[in-house]
Design a protein around this motif. Structure first.
Motif, PDB file in Angstrom:
ATOM      1  N   HIS A   1      -1.365  -3.915   2.925  1.00  0.00           N
ATOM      2  CA  HIS A   1      -2.949  -4.178   2.963  1.00  0.00           C
ATOM      3  C   HIS A   1      -3.351  -5.743   2.452  1.00  0.00           C
ATOM      4  O   HIS A   1      -2.898  -6.010   1.711  1.00  0.00           O
ATOM      5  CB  HIS A   1      -3.683  -3.279   2.345  1.00  0.00           C
ATOM      6  CG  HIS A   1      -3.761  -1.981   2.852  1.00  0.00           C
ATOM      7  ND1 HIS A   1      -4.252  -0.662   2.381  1.00  0.00           N
ATOM      8  CD2 HIS A   1      -2.956  -1.480   4.122  1.00  0.00           C
ATOM      9  CE1 HIS A   1      -4.209   0.101   3.216  1.00  0.00           C
ATOM     10  NE2 HIS A   1      -3.296  -0.043   4.192  1.00  0.00           N
TER      11      HIS A   1
ATOM     12  N   THR B   1      -4.090  -4.015   7.841  1.00  0.00           N
ATOM     13  CA  THR B   1      -2.745  -3.406   7.571  1.00  0.00           C
ATOM     14  C   THR B   1      -1.665  -4.209   8.367  1.00  0.00           C
ATOM     15  O   THR B   1      -1.926  -4.470   9.628  1.00  0.00           O
ATOM     16  CB  THR B   1      -2.866  -2.119   8.091  1.00  0.00           C
ATOM     17  OG1 THR B   1      -3.663  -1.290   7.210  1.00  0.00           O
ATOM     18  CG2 THR B   1      -1.456  -1.315   7.822  1.00  0.00           C
TER      19      THR B   1
ATOM     20  N   ALA C   1       0.876  -1.216  -0.184  1.00  0.00           N
ATOM     21  CA  ALA C   1      -0.097   0.053   0.052  1.00  0.00           C
ATOM     22  C   ALA C   1       0.944   1.291  -0.063  1.00  0.00           C
ATOM     23  O   ALA C   1       0.568   2.243  -0.532  1.00  0.00           O
ATOM     24  CB  ALA C   1      -0.835   0.001   1.280  1.00  0.00           C
TER      25      ALA C   1
END
Length: 307
Positions: A217, A258, A202
């Protein structure tokens, strides 16, 4: 592991025919060292199979240390087996060592066994501290993959000899179990996790000179049960990065969708990570390691690491 080595010795002892002849003594010792060398290769492969019960039970550092120590002893056993077999054959034939060596290498099974000894020796040379610093990680890893071929050659050589006449089934079962563990945890599980979690880069964030954080992610990350103090093996599917998976610790707890790691550019591969592009697919295997909060024995803990 020690119990398995003891069982190998018992299998050898059950087949020994006592004799005071010099060639028989050499042959008997060669059989024992050969069996222990074959078992040692199995142990080395098992330690690097990334079995979660092992990694979480004793941590990732101990199997790695045992692997390095076992590799040195395994090489000594391989060389000892070859030397003792050569001397036994030379005494039996009444020939000099060079002539006996040429005759032995003329047999296909023994030639394959010799190749199976040279391959681990190459691994040992590239793993020596003085050499390891000068060899790229990719080269070192590529040479290590030769151990799989060496194990296959050794397995064929052992089944063709007299050492396992009464226990070929046990030897085949042991190799099958280790082979299944390797395929499952080194191939099937990473692919399954990649499909399940759909990890992608990400963001790549500069943290300091030569240091970057990579934010990844994904989906269903709670299923990983990753804790601070653990690491994963990360493979980034981008040019010049896809062929190597390296262990990097989580630098933040898992938050929703995350994951984050922080990498210092110490080698060629880690330096290339700063050029990762957002959207790059990621295969992460793990988590591994046992240095988590569950290991502490008191409320207050201070951890100090060199920079």
């Amino acid at each position: 592991m020690l119990g398995g080595a003891g069982l190998v010795v018992l299998l050898w002892a059950a087949q020994v025919r006592p004799s005071a002849r010099l060639d028989a003594l050499f042959a008997t010792a060669a059989h024992l060292t050969g069996l222990l060398a074959g078992y040692g290769i199995l142990v080395l492969l098992f330690l690097m199979a990334r079995v979660p019960a092992v990694e979480h039970g004793v941590g990732a550092d101990r199997p790695a240390r045992w692997h390095a120590l076992g590799g040195r002893h395994g090489l000594l056993l391989c060389f000892g087996h070859g030397l003792l077999a050569l001397l036994g054959y030379a005494v039996y034939e009444g020939a000099d060592v060079l002539t006996a060596g040429r005759e032995l290498l003329g047999h296909p099974a023994l030639g394959a066994a010799a190749a199976g000894t040279v391959l681990p020796a190459a691994v040992g040379v590239t793993s020596a501290r003085a050499v390891r610093r000068r060899v790229a990680h990719e080269t070192w890893r590529g040479v290590h993959l030769a151990v799989y071929l060496a194990a296959a050659l050794a397995f064929g050589h052992q089944l063709s000899g007299p050492d396992l006449a009464a226990a070929a089934w046990f030897w085949a079962l042991a190799h099958t179990v280790v082979g299944v563990l390797l395929v499952w945890y080194r191939a099937v599980v990473p692919v399954r996790q990649a499909l399940r979690h759909a990890l992608r880069v990400a963001e790549v964030r500069a943290e300091g000179p030569g240091v970057v954080s990579v934010v990844v992610h994904g989906q269903h990350l709670a299923e990983l049960r990753a804790e601070p103090g653990q690491f994963l093996h990360w493979r980034f599917l981008q040019r010049r990065l896809w062929y190597t998976a390296l262990p990097f610790s989580l630098s933040a707890p898992v938050r929703g969708a995350t994951l984050r790691i922080t990498v210092k550019g110490l080698g060629g591969h880690s330096r290339r990570i700063r050029r990762l592009r957002p959207g790059t697919r990621v295969i992460a295997t793990g988590p591994f390691g046992a240095l988590t909060a569950a290991r502490r024995t008191r409320a207050k803990v201070l951890l100090i690491s060199p920079s």
